[in-house]
Design an enzyme around this catalytic site. Structure first.
Site, PDB file in Angstrom:
ATOM      1  N   ASP A 169       0.105 -10.388   2.544  1.00 33.79           N
ATOM      2  CA  ASP A 169      -1.228 -10.747   3.054  1.00 33.79           C
ATOM      3  C   ASP A 169      -2.016 -11.615   2.072  1.00 33.79           C
ATOM      4  OD1 ASP A 169      -0.550  -8.902   5.100  1.00 33.79           O
ATOM      5  OD2 ASP A 169      -1.502  -7.259   4.008  1.00 33.79           O
ATOM      6  N   GLU A 183      -4.248 -10.505  14.500  1.00 33.34           N
ATOM      7  CA  GLU A 183      -4.812 -10.060  13.217  1.00 33.34           C
ATOM      8  C   GLU A 183      -4.740 -11.213  12.222  1.00 33.34           C
ATOM      9  OE1 GLU A 183      -2.360  -6.796  11.877  1.00 33.34           O
ATOM     10  OE2 GLU A 183      -0.629  -8.087  11.543  1.00 33.34           O
TER      11      GLU A 183
HETATM   12  O1  FUB Z   1      -0.693  -5.240   5.166  1.00 28.98           O
HETATM   13  C1  FUB Z   1      -1.131  -4.381   6.188  1.00 28.98           C
HETATM   14  C2  FUB Z   1      -1.403  -5.143   7.431  1.00 28.98           C
HETATM   15  O2  FUB Z   1      -0.229  -5.800   7.868  1.00 28.98           O
HETATM   16  C3  FUB Z   1      -2.404  -6.266   7.289  1.00 28.98           C
HETATM   17  O3  FUB Z   1      -3.725  -5.844   7.201  1.00 28.98           O
HETATM   18  C4  FUB Z   1      -2.061  -7.043   8.491  1.00 28.98           C
HETATM   19  O4  FUB Z   1      -2.638  -8.310   8.538  1.00 28.98           O
HETATM   20  C5  FUB Z   1      -0.554  -7.059   8.409  1.00 28.98           C
HETATM   21  O5  FUB Z   1      -0.093  -8.047   7.541  1.00 28.98           O
END
Ligand code: FUB
Length: 338
Positions: free
Chosen positions: A31, A238
């Site tokens: 991320d 996301e």
């Molecule tokens: O790393 C945990 C979660 O997985 C992140 O918050 C999302 O964007 C995905 O990458």
């Protein structure tokens, strides 16, 4: 490429063709939110660990408990791990699952934004403050009022205003909110209903509060209609990111269960944005999450995959590849394994 077991031969074939290598190998990182601060690249990643929780659709396997910041002199050079920047034991309101963070600077101070689950099981977003880009950061005692869900990304506009983008569906809980109110009965819309969008709010001058209630961002299709909920190849899932290129605002994001990184273009940090295309085809591992940064006149995509761990979805490694734009401002699609 969704979560499954990979053979040695499959992993070797992907490794041989990979367009980039992990920035660091001594810890798992994911991320990545990259920024140029003080002339260097600072990368704010999640710090992946083996938490012993089985894979599920709510991301229970992502059990991260602290953050490290990475630094590079240039995107194609080595990365340094600047060490521990924030630990969950120092955050009074956070109980577990420190997910994707970001950072911003104003008036010589650095602000680190991070989501975590509270004891009640709901995600919220907090801020921690430091004097250096790499931290350490001292957390505020409470999460930021008006925030919820995950994946904060803070964009500094040319006029000095800062905007926080946030939100992720499924494990990120965004589908449980409408008009900033939580209801456990809410689910992701389906069919022809408009897809959910990420949230955006301007930050207060002290960078520690939302200056306004967050509003939903609308992503339009080529006909000017909101993307439909069942358009899983294009709808927001996301990992929002904002950058500006040739006077236009580019919202980029992950499509989650279809594993693409996409972008949409608009004329305001609030949108609306019109879908533009794919930035990155699927990587090894379930999640995709990225940032885009300009360094010395060239543009770079920071992202992650799970090749370093042999395909374990919650043990990822941050990478970087150069981005290219077409003459009309379109972003050329990258293929992570050639
Ligand atoms: O790393 C945990 C979660 O997985 C992140 O918050 C999302 O964007 C995905 O990458």
């Amino acid at each position: 490429m969704a979560d499954r077991e990979y053979t040695e031969a499959e992993l070797k074939a992907l490794a041989d063709k990979a367009i980039s290598q992990p920035l660091v190998r001594h810890i798992y990182t994911a991320d990545p939110s990259a920024h140029v601060f003080e002339g260097k690249l600072y990368i704010y990643p999640s710090h992946d660990i083996e938490g012993g929780t089985a894979f599920d659709d709510d991301g229970g396997h992502f059990q991260m408990r602290d953050y490290h910041v990475l630094r590079q002199d240039s995107p194609d050079g080595p990365a340094t791990d600047c060490g521990l920047a924030l630990d969950i034991r120092d955050v009074p309101w956070a109980d577990r699952q420190m997910w994707a963070p970001d950072a911003a600077t104003r008036d010589g101070r650095y602000y680190f934004y991070f989501p975590a689950k509270k004891a009640d099981g709901l995600f919220q977003i907090g801020v921690a403050v430091g004097d250096r880009p790499e931290g350490p950061f001292k957390p505020e005692p409470e999460p930021i009022a008006g925030t919820y869900s995950i994946d904060p990304a803070v964009y500094a506009d040319a006029d000095g205003a800062h905007y926080m983008y946030f939100g992720g569906i499924w494990g990120g809980q965004l589908q449980k909110y409408r008009d900033n109110a939580y209801d456990a009965a809410h689910e992701e819309p389906v069919g022809d209903a408009p897809a959910l969008g990420p949230r955006v709010a301007r930050l207060s001058d002290d960078m520690k509060q939302l200056a306004e209630p967050s509003r939903e961002i609308v992503i339009l299709d080529e006909h000017g209609q909101p993307l439909r909920a069942d358009d899983h190849d294009r709808r927001y899932f996301e990992g929002p990111w904002m950058h500006r290129y040739q006077g236009k605002y580019y919202l980029s994001y992950s499509t989650g269960n279809t594993h693409y990184l996409c972008y949409a273009v608009g004329d305001s940090p609030y949108g609306p944005f019109t879908y533009g295309g794919r930035i990155l085809e699927p990587v090894l591992g379930w999640t995709t999450h990225h940032s885009i940064v300009e360094f010395d006149g060239r543009w770079w995509l920071y992202y992650h995959d799970s090749l370093l761990s042999g395909g374990v979805t919650h043990l990822r490694a941050v990478k970087v590849a150069e981005l290219e734009y077409d003459a009309d401002g379109g972003i050329r699609t990258l293929r992570p394994y050639g």
